[in-house]
Design a protein around this motif. Structure first.
Motif, PDB file in Angstrom:
ATOM      1  N   GLY A   3      -2.220   1.309 -11.821  1.00  0.00           N
ATOM      2  CA  GLY A   3      -1.331   0.156 -11.640  1.00  0.00           C
ATOM      3  C   GLY A   3      -2.006  -1.134 -12.066  1.00  0.00           C
ATOM      4  O   GLY A   3      -1.408  -1.963 -12.765  1.00  0.00           O
ATOM      5  N   GLN A   4      -3.270  -1.315 -11.691  1.00  0.00           N
ATOM      6  CA  GLN A   4      -4.004  -2.519 -12.086  1.00  0.00           C
ATOM      7  C   GLN A   4      -4.135  -2.613 -13.606  1.00  0.00           C
ATOM      8  O   GLN A   4      -3.989  -3.686 -14.186  1.00  0.00           O
ATOM      9  CB  GLN A   4      -5.397  -2.531 -11.435  1.00  0.00           C
ATOM     10  CG  GLN A   4      -5.386  -2.644  -9.929  1.00  0.00           C
ATOM     11  CD  GLN A   4      -4.856  -3.969  -9.445  1.00  0.00           C
ATOM     12  OE1 GLN A   4      -5.025  -5.005 -10.074  1.00  0.00           O
ATOM     13  NE2 GLN A   4      -4.190  -3.944  -8.309  1.00  0.00           N
ATOM     14  N   THR A  14       2.118   1.851  -3.414  1.00  0.00           N
ATOM     15  CA  THR A  14       1.059   2.447  -4.229  1.00  0.00           C
ATOM     16  C   THR A  14       0.946   3.943  -3.948  1.00  0.00           C
ATOM     17  O   THR A  14       0.736   4.738  -4.861  1.00  0.00           O
ATOM     18  CB  THR A  14      -0.280   1.728  -3.990  1.00  0.00           C
ATOM     19  OG1 THR A  14      -0.115   0.344  -4.329  1.00  0.00           O
ATOM     20  CG2 THR A  14      -1.397   2.317  -4.829  1.00  0.00           C
ATOM     21  N   ARG A  15       1.104   4.332  -2.679  1.00  0.00           N
ATOM     22  CA  ARG A  15       1.079   5.766  -2.353  1.00  0.00           C
ATOM     23  C   ARG A  15       2.251   6.491  -3.006  1.00  0.00           C
ATOM     24  O   ARG A  15       2.118   7.623  -3.466  1.00  0.00           O
ATOM     25  CB  ARG A  15       1.066   5.982  -0.838  1.00  0.00           C
ATOM     26  CG  ARG A  15      -0.278   5.621  -0.200  1.00  0.00           C
ATOM     27  CD  ARG A  15      -0.420   6.111   1.230  1.00  0.00           C
ATOM     28  NE  ARG A  15       0.662   5.771   2.125  1.00  0.00           N
ATOM     29  CZ  ARG A  15       0.772   4.619   2.794  1.00  0.00           C
ATOM     30  NH1 ARG A  15      -0.164   3.688   2.648  1.00  0.00           N
ATOM     31  NH2 ARG A  15       1.783   4.408   3.605  1.00  0.00           N
ATOM     32  N   GLY A  22      -4.615   8.557  -4.697  1.00  0.00           N
ATOM     33  CA  GLY A  22      -4.280   7.161  -4.425  1.00  0.00           C
ATOM     34  C   GLY A  22      -5.154   6.165  -5.160  1.00  0.00           C
ATOM     35  O   GLY A  22      -4.656   5.176  -5.706  1.00  0.00           O
ATOM     36  N   ASP A  44       0.834  -1.198   0.000  1.00  0.00           N
ATOM     37  CA  ASP A  44       0.000   0.000   0.000  1.00  0.00           C
ATOM     38  C   ASP A  44       0.875   1.257   0.000  1.00  0.00           C
ATOM     39  O   ASP A  44       0.577   2.232  -0.693  1.00  0.00           O
ATOM     40  CB  ASP A  44      -0.942  -0.010   1.205  1.00  0.00           C
ATOM     41  CG  ASP A  44      -1.909   1.154   1.187  1.00  0.00           C
ATOM     42  OD1 ASP A  44      -2.671   1.281   0.207  1.00  0.00           O
ATOM     43  OD2 ASP A  44      -1.889   1.947   2.154  1.00  0.00           O
ATOM     44  N   SER A 104       5.115   4.766 -15.561  1.00  0.00           N
ATOM     45  CA  SER A 104       5.031   3.695 -14.560  1.00  0.00           C
ATOM     46  C   SER A 104       6.251   2.783 -14.675  1.00  0.00           C
ATOM     47  O   SER A 104       6.735   2.265 -13.664  1.00  0.00           O
ATOM     48  CB  SER A 104       3.725   2.916 -14.686  1.00  0.00           C
ATOM     49  OG  SER A 104       3.643   2.252 -15.927  1.00  0.00           O
ATOM     50  N   ALA A 151      -4.091   6.056  -8.783  1.00  0.00           N
ATOM     51  CA  ALA A 151      -2.809   5.363  -8.963  1.00  0.00           C
ATOM     52  C   ALA A 151      -2.991   3.856  -8.838  1.00  0.00           C
ATOM     53  O   ALA A 151      -2.421   3.087  -9.619  1.00  0.00           O
ATOM     54  CB  ALA A 151      -1.785   5.869  -7.951  1.00  0.00           C
ATOM     55  N   ASN A 152      -3.801   3.422  -7.863  1.00  0.00           N
ATOM     56  CA  ASN A 152      -4.081   2.006  -7.702  1.00  0.00           C
ATOM     57  C   ASN A 152      -4.732   1.450  -8.972  1.00  0.00           C
ATOM     58  O   ASN A 152      -4.332   0.398  -9.488  1.00  0.00           O
ATOM     59  CB  ASN A 152      -4.979   1.784  -6.482  1.00  0.00           C
ATOM     60  CG  ASN A 152      -5.303   0.332  -6.250  1.00  0.00           C
ATOM     61  OD1 ASN A 152      -4.529  -0.566  -6.570  1.00  0.00           O
ATOM     62  ND2 ASN A 152      -6.460   0.085  -5.692  1.00  0.00           N
ATOM     63  N   LEU A 182       3.641   5.554  -5.839  1.00  0.00           N
ATOM     64  CA  LEU A 182       3.253   5.643  -7.249  1.00  0.00           C
ATOM     65  C   LEU A 182       2.300   6.815  -7.440  1.00  0.00           C
ATOM     66  O   LEU A 182       2.415   7.567  -8.414  1.00  0.00           O
ATOM     67  CB  LEU A 182       2.601   4.342  -7.726  1.00  0.00           C
ATOM     68  CG  LEU A 182       2.032   4.360  -9.149  1.00  0.00           C
ATOM     69  CD1 LEU A 182       3.134   4.584 -10.181  1.00  0.00           C
ATOM     70  CD2 LEU A 182       1.277   3.060  -9.435  1.00  0.00           C
ATOM     71  N   SER A 183       1.394   6.986  -6.502  1.00  0.00           N
ATOM     72  CA  SER A 183       0.447   8.099  -6.548  1.00  0.00           C
ATOM     73  C   SER A 183       1.187   9.430  -6.615  1.00  0.00           C
ATOM     74  O   SER A 183       0.895  10.288  -7.451  1.00  0.00           O
ATOM     75  CB  SER A 183      -0.453   8.038  -5.308  1.00  0.00           C
ATOM     76  OG  SER A 183      -1.211   9.203  -5.170  1.00  0.00           O
TER      77      SER A 183
END
Length: 180
Positions: free
Chosen positions: A51-52, A33-34, A44, A30, A116, A47-48, A36-37
């Motif tokens: 990523g998916q 992911t933050r 957030g 997590d 990414s 970004a999640n 990446l955000s």
């Protein structure tokens, strides 16, 4: 599998350590992911979702909006708004790739894919190293275990969703005839 009461069962030190390890991985993932955000300058949830979408495309299984909605745990309406934001920001596109043109898939744009990728190149060295140090047998055992844990969590989620639909005013806790 036998029904086990998680509150009264006796847990070995190893079982407790496994649950702590799973929690630590979830918390750390997590946090990634933050990051990446922040890297992508996105909220957030966006970004999640991005990523998916990127990971699904890399796996050769691009997501539909409905599958994305299930993966990120949002309603279809909220997911549509999120996809609209990602599309307006130039990160994803909706594509009609099936022969009947009704099925929509989500694909990252070249720019989102590249950015990414830069994030992963910068942040992923330690994770890649840990994976490369894993033997094929270790990976098989871990995958088997994670598959069982995912199936168990999925079953619990289905039961909780059914309970919520059956009694919308109830909290997410079980009730039996003696406690009602």
């Amino acid at each position: 599998m036998d029904e086990i009461d998680p509150l009264s069962a006796e847990w070995s030190d190893g079982e407790v350590a496994v649950m702590h390890g799973l929690r630590d991985w979830a918390v750390t993932f997590d946090e990634l992911t933050r990051h990446l955000s922040s890297w992508m300058r996105l909220p957030g949830s966006d970004a999640n979702a991005l990523g998916q979408i990127v990971w699904a495309e890399q796996a050769g299984e691009p997501l539909s909006p409905a599958r994305l909605s299930r993966r990120i745990g949002m309603t279809s309406g909220a997911t549509t708004v999120l996809i609209d934001r990602l599309e307006a920001a130039g990160h994803v596109g909706r594509h009609r790739e099936s022969s009947d043109r009704r099925r929509v898939t989500l694909r990252p744009t070249d720019g989102a894919r590249a950015e990414s990728g830069r994030f992963l190149a910068f942040s992923g060295a330690e994770i890649a190293g840990a994976l490369k140090a894993t033997t094929a047998e270790e990976a098989r055992v871990v995958l088997d275990f994670l598959s069982r844990m995912t199936a168990a969590a999925t079953a619990a989620n289905v039961r909780l969703e059914q309970h919520a639909r059956a009694d919308p005013g109830a909290r997410d806790e079980p009730h039996d005839a003696t406690t009602r």
